[in-house]
Design a protein around this motif. Sequence first.
Motif, short mmCIF file in Angstrom:
data_model
loop_
_atom_site.label_atom_id
_atom_site.label_comp_id
_atom_site.label_asym_id
_atom_site.label_seq_id
_atom_site.Cartn_x
_atom_site.Cartn_y
_atom_site.Cartn_z
N UNK A 82 80.36 130.00 35.97
CA UNK A 82 81.00 128.99 36.81
C UNK A 82 80.60 127.57 36.42
N UNK A 83 79.31 127.38 36.17
CA UNK A 83 78.78 126.04 35.97
C UNK A 83 78.16 125.91 34.58
N UNK A 84 78.08 124.68 34.07
CA UNK A 84 77.45 124.46 32.77
C UNK A 84 75.94 124.34 32.90
N UNK A 85 75.47 123.85 34.02
CA UNK A 85 74.03 123.67 34.27
C UNK A 85 73.68 124.34 35.60
N UNK A 86 72.42 124.73 35.79
CA UNK A 86 72.03 125.32 37.08
C UNK A 86 72.18 124.33 38.22
N UNK A 87 72.68 124.81 39.37
CA UNK A 87 72.92 123.94 40.51
C UNK A 87 71.69 123.84 41.42
N UNK A 88 70.84 124.84 41.43
CA UNK A 88 69.64 124.83 42.26
C UNK A 88 68.42 125.09 41.39
N UNK A 89 67.24 124.86 41.95
CA UNK A 89 66.02 125.12 41.20
C UNK A 89 65.81 126.61 41.00
N UNK A 90 66.29 127.42 41.93
CA UNK A 90 66.15 128.86 41.78
C UNK A 90 66.98 129.37 40.61
N UNK A 91 68.10 128.73 40.33
CA UNK A 91 68.95 129.16 39.22
C UNK A 91 68.35 128.77 37.87
N UNK A 92 67.43 127.81 37.87
CA UNK A 92 66.82 127.40 36.60
C UNK A 92 66.04 128.54 35.98
N UNK A 93 65.44 129.38 36.83
CA UNK A 93 64.68 130.52 36.32
C UNK A 93 65.68 131.57 35.90
N UNK A 94 65.70 131.90 34.63
CA UNK A 94 66.61 132.92 34.13
C UNK A 94 67.99 132.41 33.76
N UNK A 95 68.20 131.09 33.77
CA UNK A 95 69.53 130.57 33.42
C UNK A 95 69.88 130.91 31.98
N UNK A 96 68.93 130.73 31.07
CA UNK A 96 69.13 131.11 29.67
C UNK A 96 68.51 132.49 29.51
N UNK A 97 69.34 133.50 29.51
CA UNK A 97 68.82 134.87 29.52
C UNK A 97 68.80 135.51 28.14
#
Length: 137
Positions: A82-97
């Motif tokens: 959906x998004x190009x960058x994480x929207x929340x800090x929780x999404x930052x963990x594991x965004x690049x899998x």
Amino acid sequence: MADKRSKEKDPIDIVHQNAIHVETILKEQRHQKLYTKFSINPYKKVHILTDKPMSTNTDEQVEEDPAFLRRLRGAHLEPTKKYTHPMTESQEIGWISTPLISSDRSDRRLNFQRQNTEITKYMDAAWRIKEQTQNLG
């Protein structure tokens, strides 16, 4: 005597209570908004229901709204699509899998296989015998 009167509660004044109630209702009505345009929430799953058993209009065709279908499909995507960058800090963990290095099972530096010594073999056999006796008895 003054202390005695201050400790006693005053009797409930019904007219005063009614005035407070009316004022509360007027305040609620002042800030209330009336919505007349309703739509389906695109972020919730839609459950399709069948027609009523006795209805006569079963072949009714409804036009599909392509904008609504796009938003509905987009709502069901995972955040990385959906998004190009994480929207929340929780999404930052594991965004690049994607893994940083390729996994090689034969590389002993990164893979620690199970190793058996004499003590672990003995205890493994002892546990097996204990489980068998408990299951039988």
